[in-house]
Design a protein around this motif. Structure first.
Motif, short mmCIF file in Angstrom:
data_model
loop_
_atom_site.label_atom_id
_atom_site.label_comp_id
_atom_site.label_asym_id
_atom_site.label_seq_id
_atom_site.Cartn_x
_atom_site.Cartn_y
_atom_site.Cartn_z
N MET A 297 24.70 56.33 68.89
CA MET A 297 25.87 55.60 68.41
C MET A 297 26.96 56.58 67.99
O MET A 297 26.74 57.79 67.87
N ASP A 298 28.15 56.06 67.73
CA ASP A 298 29.26 56.88 67.25
C ASP A 298 29.07 57.22 65.77
O ASP A 298 29.18 58.36 65.36
N PRO A 302 25.47 53.38 60.96
CA PRO A 302 26.13 52.15 61.39
C PRO A 302 25.83 50.98 60.45
O PRO A 302 24.90 51.02 59.65
N SER A 306 26.45 45.32 62.94
CA SER A 306 27.13 45.84 64.13
C SER A 306 27.17 47.36 64.08
O SER A 306 27.60 47.94 63.07
N HIS A 307 26.73 48.00 65.17
CA HIS A 307 26.76 49.46 65.19
C HIS A 307 28.15 49.98 65.52
O HIS A 307 28.37 51.19 65.58
N PHE A 308 29.12 49.07 65.73
CA PHE A 308 30.49 49.47 65.98
C PHE A 308 31.25 49.68 64.67
O PHE A 308 32.40 50.11 64.68
N LYS A 309 30.63 49.35 63.55
CA LYS A 309 31.23 49.55 62.23
C LYS A 309 30.30 50.43 61.38
O LYS A 309 29.09 50.44 61.58
#
Length: 409
Positions: A297-298, A302, A306-309
């Motif tokens: 992940m980035d 995370p 959500s792994h986008f946040k």
């Protein structure tokens, strides 16, 4: 012929708009959609103008005649009712643009967002503004009096939030000074209120300073049964003792595995300058363990949904509460005080090396500029010593004295 109230309702809507005249310039316009609106027709300097007086039935025949008579008096006295109405609307728009809310938003944009302050700092400024928005946000900044601002601050103070009241006053004062600089107001009413508020009760973030209790806490963290990334975040914080926000917003690209350094970018630090953290063997092991869970992940940590946040800012402290530690005993930020106190008490490390490890600033600019490039080698040794210290206390074993060659001062 003058209109009668009873006949107005009966006027039908036609294909085109038409007028029904009353007296002295007053008339009713009936539109194709059935709407009926009052107008006053008059002349100023030879030019014919018309002033809208409102819609029927909201404005009755009697009220329309009263408004007409007021407008006629203004014309007789040399005024222009239509021009005056446009001026009032313009002044209202200007007042709205010069409201405390709009000046405060501009101040935040210029000084905080434009000044590239940390996201948490910007969020805090908006939080202070939220206390003022309802009571005085819509008021022209030039018209706000000290007394009305004091009412707002005293309400906050009476709720037991003394520090919030003091800081909100300070924020308001900066907004007013910004307004003065922009020629939107002439003074800062908040400046007069500093001595009228109660001083905050000084409290320090909870931090464990007894090595034995620290060891017990570290063992409890190892036994935590919640989300793995949160557990590793709790395990890492004592070793790296960065600010919790710097940890939870970390990204994998910041780790230099070869040099064994975590480089935190300037935009995420409190002082808005890059901060490098030397990584001990234990810290590297924890990062490697974390990489097994979130390395693709980035974000290193995370969010749960959500792994986008990134992870929620309260995730670590919430985990401590679930473990049974109250906020008077343990906080995520408290590990910085723990490290600072115990590292200084060890007598092994230069105070400036400890301050640099904590990413603190210097009140003396010359000293700060000199210290910025100093103590790196000492910090590398200190990072490893500190991790060993934590491990030994976690295991309950005594710490073996270590003679360390200090870097240049």
């Amino acid at each position: 012929m003058a209109l009668k109230a009873a006949e107005i309702r009966a006027f039908p809507a036609l294909v085109s708009a038409y007028r029904k005249t009353d007296e002295k310039g007053l008339y009713l316009e009936i539109r194709p959609n059935g709407a009926k609106r009052w107008f006053f027709k008059y002349r100023v300097l030879g030019s014919e103008k018309r002033l809208t007086l409102g819609d029927w039935p909201e404005v009755s025949l009697v009220q329309a005649r009263e408004l007409r008579d007021e407008a006629r008096r203004a014309v007789r006295e040399g005024g222009d009712p239509l021009h005056e109405r446009k001026r009032e609307k313009t002044m209202a728009r200007l007042a709205a643009g010069n409201s405390f809310q709009s000046v405060a938003e501009d101040f935040i944009e210029v000084k905080f967002v434009g000044g590239q302050k940390a996201a948490a700092t910007i969020e805090k400024a908006r939080w202070y503004l939220s206390h003022l928005t309802g009571p005085i946000g819509g008021r022209p900044v030039s018209e706000i009096e000290p007394a009305e601002l004091m009412v707002v601050l005293k309400k906050i103070e009476k709720a037991g939030k003394r520090e919030t009241a003091v800081r909100t006053r300070a924020f308001a004062s900066r907004v007013f000074r910004h307004g003065v600089a922009m020629s939107l107001c002439k003074s800062d009413p908040a400046a007069l209120l500093g001595d009228a508020l109660m001083s905050p009760i000084v409290t320090h973030r909870a931090a464990i300073l007894d090595p034995r209790k620290l060891g017990a806490l570290l063992r409890a963290i190892d036994d935590y049964g919640g989300r793995e990334s949160v557990k590793i975040a709790m395990q890492l914080l004592p070793h790296v003792f960065v600010r919790p926000g710097e940890l939870r917003l970390a990204k994998w690209q910041e780790i230099d595995w070869d040099e064994k350094i975590w480089r935190i970018p300037a935009e995420r630090t409190k002082l808005r300058r890059p901060h490098s953290v030397p990584l001990s063997v234990q810290s590297l092991a924890l990062f490697n363990e974390l990489r097994r869970h979130t390395g693709w992940m980035d974000w290193m940590f995370p969010g749960e949904r959500s792994h986008f946040k990134p992870m929620c800012e309260n995730a670590i402290n919430t985990a401590f509460r679930r473990m049974g530690f109250d906020r008077e005993t343990v906080t995520a930020h408290g590990f910085r005080a723990t490290a600072s106190t115990l590292l200084n008490e060890s007598g092994k490390w230069h105070p400036d090396a400890i301050e640099r490890a904590l990413a603190h600033g210097h009140s003396n600019a010359v000293r700060g500029a000199y210290a910025r490039g100093q103590h790196w080698d000492e910090r590398v040794q200190m990072a490893q010593w500190w991790s060993d210290y934590l491990e030994e206390h976690k295991e309950g074993a005594p710490v073996v004295p270590l003679v360390v060659k200090k870097g240049r001062r």
